[in-house]
Design an enzyme around this catalytic site. Structure first.
Site, PDB file in Angstrom:
ATOM      1  CB  CYS A 126      39.691  53.573  46.697  1.00 38.21           C
ATOM      2  SG  CYS A 126      41.108  52.478  46.476  1.00 38.21           S
ATOM      3  CD  GLN A 128      42.226  44.568  48.575  1.00 41.58           C
ATOM      4  OE1 GLN A 128      43.107  43.865  49.062  1.00 41.58           O
ATOM      5  NE2 GLN A 128      42.281  45.895  48.636  1.00 41.58           N
ATOM      6  CB  SER A 160      45.438  47.205  41.368  1.00 41.17           C
ATOM      7  OG  SER A 160      46.179  48.368  41.626  1.00 41.17           O
ATOM      8  N   GLY A 161      48.589  46.588  40.516  1.00 42.04           N
ATOM      9  CA  GLY A 161      49.947  46.244  40.922  1.00 42.04           C
ATOM     10  C   GLY A 161      50.294  46.571  42.359  1.00 42.04           C
ATOM     11  CB  THR A 212      54.221  56.093  25.977  1.00 46.42           C
ATOM     12  OG1 THR A 212      54.239  56.861  24.773  1.00 46.42           O
ATOM     13  CG2 THR A 212      55.586  55.460  26.196  1.00 46.42           C
ATOM     14  CG  ASN A 271      37.142  47.105  48.884  1.00 43.19           C
ATOM     15  OD1 ASN A 271      36.130  46.593  48.406  1.00 43.19           O
ATOM     16  ND2 ASN A 271      37.205  48.387  49.193  1.00 43.19           N
TER      17      ASN A 271
END
Length: 387
Positions: free
Chosen positions: A329, A180, A200-201, A238, A150
């Site tokens: 991050c 990535q 990851s979206g 949920t 990354n």
């Protein structure tokens, strides 16, 4: 003009993603565990999302578990596997250049009595298959190697590592952090013998706060979140229905005309690298003696002699150019990059390096503007540094 060149940190959601999420939040907002029509409609979105994403990976929908993002996916991969396979061994192999969500989770497991081997990489940021092989022991439970780094955009030999493990150490699990890489590469987990893979979206023009973990059918893994038993008990809570279907729509978009998208990214990368290399005192990391196509298409890491990265970052931001001084991050922990040290970057460039990262929405005009501004501000910043 603005040039957003921090897409490895996050991307802007595609318009189609935004519209789909709005529809779900406005109209089909039921709880997917509810038995009435609103709940059934919500559950159908989750099923559709699994089918779309499974199609991009050529895997079974049941092999996907939706999470809150890459960090949770990595945590589930390590902690869930460790909990389920305690008798198989307590040795894990990874590299020195992994994401913090890998290193920090493994540090926790070390406190729990596990032993972790951190493998070195070469100046290209790659670990060799032989290095991985030599580190394997009788008690090795798992090997974890990121697909794309990354920070510097190096690409690991994932398929070769997977092949070696499959042929010689079939009981050793193979985890890949593909956060990535997914969307940039056509990844077929079974072909590469990947047992667990994190995604990851928000790196693929989907929303933040959603991701998934691919778990090969047959891999023993335990949940780390407990509650109502959603997702067959593997990840209670949920489900984030708007996020899940939004991520799936983004994935579908990324893999449409995929080769053309990659070619565009490489053109942008080449344009940026050529422009930077013409400037005095600028070093592009992890691209020397390697074809550009063997590096990630969307990340460029460059060091600027005699200018601190934070100073350069803010100077560019004032001109509407948005970049990163490393992994976004890890921005709350401003210590020198372990990745840059691992690939042998010169000492004077460790805190003078910026990461530029682009997406399918980035234009040549943005790259040209960034180069123009860098050329303008560099001499000014260096004069201030010398004073």
């Amino acid at each position: 003009m603005e040039a957003y060149l921090d897409n490895a940190a996050t991307t802007r959601v595609f318009p189609e993603v935004r519209e789909m999420m709005k529809k779900v939040m406005d109209e089909d907002f039921g709880n997917p565990s509810s038995k009435h029509s609103k709940g059934i409609a919500a559950e159908q979105y989750i099923k559709e999302a699994k089918e779309i994403i499974a199609g991009t990976l050529k895997c079974q929908p049941k092999e996907l578990v939706f999470t809150s993002g890459g960090t949770e996916s990595n945590n589930l991969a390590f902690l869930g596997t460790a909990l389920a396979n305690q008798r198989a061994g307590k040795h894990i192999i990874t590299t020195r250049v992994e994401h913090a969500s890998v290193h920090e989770t493994l540090a926790f497991l070390e406190e729990m009595g596990y032993e972790v081997t951190y493998l070195p990489v070469d100046k290209k940021g790659q670990v060799s298959v032989e290095t991985v092989k030599n580190a394997i022991r009788e008690d090795t439970l798992m090997v974890s190697v990121m697909y794309v780094n990354n920070e510097v955009g190096s690409v690991m030999p994932i398929e070769k590592i997977g092949q070696m493990l499959h042929q010689e150490y079939p009981k050793v699990l193979f985890h890949v952090d593909a956060i990535q890489a997914y969307g940039k590469y056509k990844i077929i987990p079974k072909k590469s013998h990947i047992d667990l893979m994190s995604v990851s979206g928000h790196k693929i023009h989907g929303p933040k706060g959603v991701g998934f973990l691919y778990i090969r059918d047959g891999v023993k893994i335990r949940p780390i979140l407990f509650g109502g038993g959603q997702q067959k008990g593997m990840r209670s809570g949920t489900e984030n229905v708007p996020g899940i279907i939004g991520m799936a729509v983004a994935a579908k978009q990324m893999y449409q005309s995929h080769n053309e998208k990659r070619e565009k990214l490489y053109r942008l990368k080449n344009m940026l690298i050529e422009g930077l290399q013409q400037m005095e005192g600028v070093t592009v990391h992890a691209v020397e003696d390697i074809p550009l196509e063997e590096t990630a298409p969307h990340i460029v890491s460059a060091g600027f002699t005699s200018v601190k990265s934070e100073v350069m970052l803010h100077a560019l931001a004032q001109e509407g150019i948005f970049v990163s001084s490393g992994s976004a991050c890890s921005s709350n922990h401003p210590e020198l990059s372990g990745t840059l040290q691992a690939i042998g970057v010169r000492q004077d460039l460790l805190d003078s390096t910026l990461r530029f990262s682009f997406s399918v929405e980035t234009t040549e005009q943005e790259i040209a503007y960034a180069l123009e501004v860098i050329q303008k501000v560099l001499p000014v910043l260096r004069r201030f540094t010398k004073q």
